[in-house]
Design an enzyme around this catalytic site. Structure first.
Site, PDB file in Angstrom:
ATOM      1  N   ARG A   1       9.369   9.301 -16.636  1.00 19.69           N
ATOM      2  CA  ARG A   1       7.931   9.563 -16.562  1.00 19.69           C
ATOM      3  C   ARG A   1       7.512  10.306 -15.299  1.00 19.69           C
ATOM      4  NH1 ARG A   1       5.752   3.425 -16.401  1.00 19.69           N
ATOM      5  NH2 ARG A   1       3.879   4.404 -17.269  1.00 19.69           N
TER       6      ARG A   1
ATOM      7  N   ARG B   1       4.426  -3.127 -11.556  1.00 22.41           N
ATOM      8  CA  ARG B   1       5.722  -2.583 -11.945  1.00 22.41           C
ATOM      9  C   ARG B   1       6.499  -2.245 -10.675  1.00 22.41           C
ATOM     10  NH1 ARG B   1       4.134  -4.494 -15.921  1.00 22.41           N
ATOM     11  NH2 ARG B   1       3.970  -3.581 -18.030  1.00 22.41           N
TER      12      ARG B   1
ATOM     13  N   ASN C   1      -2.234   0.005 -25.631  1.00 22.47           N
ATOM     14  CA  ASN C   1      -2.032  -1.250 -26.363  1.00 22.47           C
ATOM     15  C   ASN C   1      -3.342  -2.035 -26.470  1.00 22.47           C
ATOM     16  OD1 ASN C   1       0.714  -0.701 -26.526  1.00 22.47           O
ATOM     17  ND2 ASN C   1       1.273  -2.093 -24.870  1.00 22.47           N
TER      18      ASN C   1
ATOM     19  N   ASN D   1      -0.801  -5.927 -13.642  1.00 22.54           N
ATOM     20  CA  ASN D   1       0.321  -5.277 -14.331  1.00 22.54           C
ATOM     21  C   ASN D   1       1.282  -4.597 -13.357  1.00 22.54           C
ATOM     22  OD1 ASN D   1       1.382  -5.065 -16.927  1.00 22.54           O
ATOM     23  ND2 ASN D   1      -0.448  -4.107 -17.741  1.00 22.54           N
TER      24      ASN D   1
ATOM     25  N   ALA E   1       0.255   0.284 -21.529  1.00 26.64           N
ATOM     26  CA  ALA E   1      -0.573  -0.913 -21.389  1.00 26.64           C
ATOM     27  C   ALA E   1      -2.000  -0.692 -21.878  1.00 26.64           C
ATOM     28  CB  ALA E   1      -0.576  -1.378 -19.933  1.00 26.64           C
TER      29      ALA E   1
ATOM     30  N   GLY F   1       1.093  -9.490 -22.775  1.00 29.53           N
ATOM     31  CA  GLY F   1      -0.011  -9.512 -21.821  1.00 29.53           C
ATOM     32  C   GLY F   1      -1.148  -8.598 -22.221  1.00 29.53           C
ATOM     33  N   ASP F   2      -0.812  -7.437 -22.771  1.00 29.48           N
ATOM     34  CA  ASP F   2      -1.857  -6.517 -23.233  1.00 29.48           C
ATOM     35  C   ASP F   2      -2.609  -7.113 -24.425  1.00 29.48           C
ATOM     36  OD1 ASP F   2      -0.876  -4.711 -21.332  1.00 29.48           O
ATOM     37  OD2 ASP F   2       0.526  -3.851 -22.778  1.00 29.48           O
TER      38      ASP F   2
END
Length: 317
Positions: free
Chosen positions: A106, A168, A38, A166, A35, A257-258
């Site tokens: 991750r 998640r 970007n 954002n 994000a 969105g970014d």
């Protein structure tokens, strides 16, 4: 005074994309994702001096991340190479024409090991804006501490903070997100969220109007609400303003969105009024969904009018 317009902090990922179901096998293509990176690329393409800070693995995949960022003009001076941890990787499969799915590898990544010491030098160097998202503090305890420190330090140093919620769900619960992000939002000049994310930075269950009013009372200058195909709203102490989305044929919504955030922050850095900032944000969001990739379709400054000033199906010769 810093030469940087924007400093972003977060985790950059290696994205492996498939045009069909992952379970069926087939070729994968490698891309850069994340994000905050970007947003940095979006600003750099528009001619702003953008920097990204974080950790990357000390291997070929970490080098790929840095090469991609540098190729786009993003300053990576303060990136730390971590020889002990692997890169963060995401797999994106195009499951149907309208639905994509993401799988992450991750946990324990270099980016997740971000700590306060990684951010001391980039914050000391200064910037006109600091941008972060709610993804980074969800990665680990050290990353959560680092983000809180960066937000407080920037605000106390007079650097405006931009915070994109954002959320998640695969990283943390809404309750944990709210406990972390609500106090952070109080340091932000700009808070960006979709309608279902707003109550993660204010009281649980608050509707859009009440959430925005609470954030403005707490010192947030602008609350940006992303509405997808319906455009966006901006709430300020002066009221609310709405801009429609730019009509395009959507082929890939990842990164939209970014891109919207990058467009808004670019307008802020250029000194545009609120309406024009929102229009630039909508234009970049349209570029993002009209092309494939998280950031690959974002425009250069001389391309901003391509979508807003050209009819559908136009071939420029």
């Amino acid at each position: 005074m810093s030469e940087r317009d924007l400093l972003t902090v977060g985790e950059a990922l290696v994205s492996l994309r498939s045009s069909g179901p992952l379970a069926a096998g087939g070729p994968l293509t490698m891309h850069l994702a994340g994000a905050e990176s970007n947003v940095a690329i979006g600003l750099a393409r528009l001619g702003h001096r953008a920097a990204w800070a974080g950790r990357v693995s000390d291997d070929e995949l970490g080098e790929f991340v840095l090469r991609q960022l540098r190729a786009e003009g993003v300053d990576t001076t303060d990136v730390r190479r971590d020889p002990q941890r692997p890169p963060g990787v995401m797999f994106l499969e195009r499951r149907t024409a309208d639905v994509s799915r993401v799988r992450y590898l991750r946990a324990g990544s270099a980016g997740a090991a971000l700590d306060v010491d990684d951010l001391r030098a980039p914050l000391a160097a200064g910037a006109r804006l600091l941008h972060l998202s709610g993804i980074t503090p969800a990665l680990s305890d050290s990353a959560r501490t680092a983000v809180a420190w960066a937000v407080r330090t920037a605000a106390e140093s007079g650097i405006p903070v931009s915070l994109d919620v954002n959320y998640r769900a695969g990283l943390w619960s809404r309750e944990d997100a709210r406990a972390t992000l609500t106090p952070l939002a109080g340091y932000a000049a700009v808070v960006i969220a979709s309608t279902d994310e707003l109550d993660l930075v204010t009281e649980a269950g608050a509707d859009e109007r009440d959430a925005a009013a609470d954030l403005v009372r707490r010192g947030v200058s602008t609350v940006l609400v992303k509405l997808g195909a319906d455009g966006a709203r901006a709430w300020t102490a002066d009221g609310v303003e709405h801009v429609p989305a730019v009509p395009v044929t959507a082929v890939d919504t990842v990164g939209a969105g970014d891109a919207f955030t990058a467009g808004y922050l670019s307008g802020h850095l250029d000194g545009l009024g609120l309406t024009d900032r929102l229009r630039r944000a909508a234009a970049l969001g349209a570029f993002a969904v009209a092309g494939h990739g998280d950031w690959e379709g974002l425009p250069r400054r001389d391309e901003l009018s391509l979508i807003t000033g050209s009819a559908a199906g136009t071939t420029l010769r």
